[in-house]
Design a protein around this motif. Sequence first.
Motif, mmCIF file in Angstrom:
data_model
loop_
_atom_site.group_PDB
_atom_site.id
_atom_site.type_symbol
_atom_site.label_atom_id
_atom_site.label_comp_id
_atom_site.label_asym_id
_atom_site.label_seq_id
_atom_site.Cartn_x
_atom_site.Cartn_y
_atom_site.Cartn_z
ATOM 1 N N THR A 83 0.900 -1.258 -0.074
ATOM 2 C CA THR A 83 -0.069 -0.106 -0.072
ATOM 3 C C THR A 83 0.926 1.247 -0.156
ATOM 4 O OG1 THR A 83 -1.633 -1.202 1.319
ATOM 5 C CG2 THR A 83 -1.670 1.329 1.312
ATOM 6 N N ASP A 84 0.355 2.346 -0.767
ATOM 7 C CA ASP A 84 0.975 3.372 -0.778
ATOM 8 C C ASP A 84 0.384 4.510 0.134
ATOM 9 O OD1 ASP A 84 3.047 3.260 -3.111
ATOM 10 O OD2 ASP A 84 1.090 3.032 -4.314
ATOM 11 N N ILE A 85 -0.826 4.427 0.137
ATOM 12 C CA ILE A 85 -1.822 5.138 1.179
ATOM 13 C C ILE A 85 -2.654 4.479 1.800
ATOM 14 C CG2 ILE A 85 -3.371 7.066 1.379
ATOM 15 C CD1 ILE A 85 -1.937 8.295 -1.153
ATOM 16 N N PHE A 86 -2.926 4.369 3.324
ATOM 17 C CA PHE A 86 -4.063 3.923 3.944
ATOM 18 C C PHE A 86 -4.998 5.052 4.294
ATOM 19 C CE2 PHE A 86 -6.395 2.621 7.544
ATOM 20 C CZ PHE A 86 -6.563 1.275 7.295
ATOM 21 N N PHE A 87 -6.287 4.776 3.917
ATOM 22 C CA PHE A 87 -7.326 5.842 3.985
ATOM 23 C C PHE A 87 -8.377 5.295 5.224
ATOM 24 C CE2 PHE A 87 -11.651 7.344 3.216
ATOM 25 C CZ PHE A 87 -11.612 8.679 3.809
ATOM 26 N N SER A 88 -8.472 5.971 6.239
ATOM 27 C CA SER A 88 -9.248 5.655 7.184
ATOM 28 C C SER A 88 -10.339 6.801 7.163
ATOM 29 C CB SER A 88 -8.694 5.806 8.615
ATOM 30 O OG SER A 88 -9.538 5.367 9.538
ATOM 31 N N PRO A 89 -11.624 6.378 7.195
ATOM 32 C CA PRO A 89 -12.852 7.280 7.337
ATOM 33 C C PRO A 89 -13.119 7.769 8.636
ATOM 34 C CG PRO A 89 -13.878 4.998 7.061
ATOM 35 C CD PRO A 89 -12.355 4.948 6.859
ATOM 36 N N TYR A 90 -12.155 7.363 9.691
ATOM 37 C CA TYR A 90 -12.267 7.531 10.884
ATOM 38 C C TYR A 90 -11.282 8.588 11.491
ATOM 39 C CZ TYR A 90 -14.709 3.098 10.613
ATOM 40 O OH TYR A 90 -15.225 1.976 10.188
ATOM 41 N N TYR A 91 -11.131 8.960 12.789
ATOM 42 C CA TYR A 91 -10.032 9.682 13.354
ATOM 43 C C TYR A 91 -8.772 8.663 13.781
ATOM 44 C CZ TYR A 91 -12.471 7.899 17.626
ATOM 45 O OH TYR A 91 -13.113 7.039 18.458
ATOM 46 N N LYS A 92 -8.990 7.489 13.487
ATOM 47 C CA LYS A 92 -7.845 6.659 13.742
ATOM 48 C C LYS A 92 -7.357 5.738 12.739
ATOM 49 C CE LYS A 92 -11.469 3.217 14.834
ATOM 50 N NZ LYS A 92 -11.645 2.052 15.049
#
Length: 131
Positions: A83-92
């Motif tokens: 993975t290049d970028i990990f996207f979290s739709p949360y604050y964690k």
Amino acid sequence: MKICVDAREFVKDRKTGISRHLETLLPALLKTPEYKIVLLLNDRSAVPENILALEPYCLTIPAAPTVYADQFFLPRIAEDEKTDIFFSPYYKAPLTGRFKRVITVHDIMFLRLRGGNPARKVMSALQMRLS
């Protein structure tokens, strides 16, 4: 560019603000040719039809307590997927791993409101700061 998206907020027969956010955002990401999107899920059958119609690459996270999954399974899977970028739709987000992190902070008013579990508020604030 490979982007892992924490999509565990998709839960069968339940809509949340975060799941609605993902349902709106993911089609644009999935239609962008230079992005390879990996959806990290608890249950593929909970993913909305408009997302499944775009034939996303999905990986199911083993059932585990959330903190354990966040800090053990997610970074490990993201690393395995290169993975290049990990996207979290949360604050964690995962705190370890050789990838960039992007988080979305929708609402943190619960940290200021009276009531609620004080330990959970402290833990949530810490997670947000570390992420």
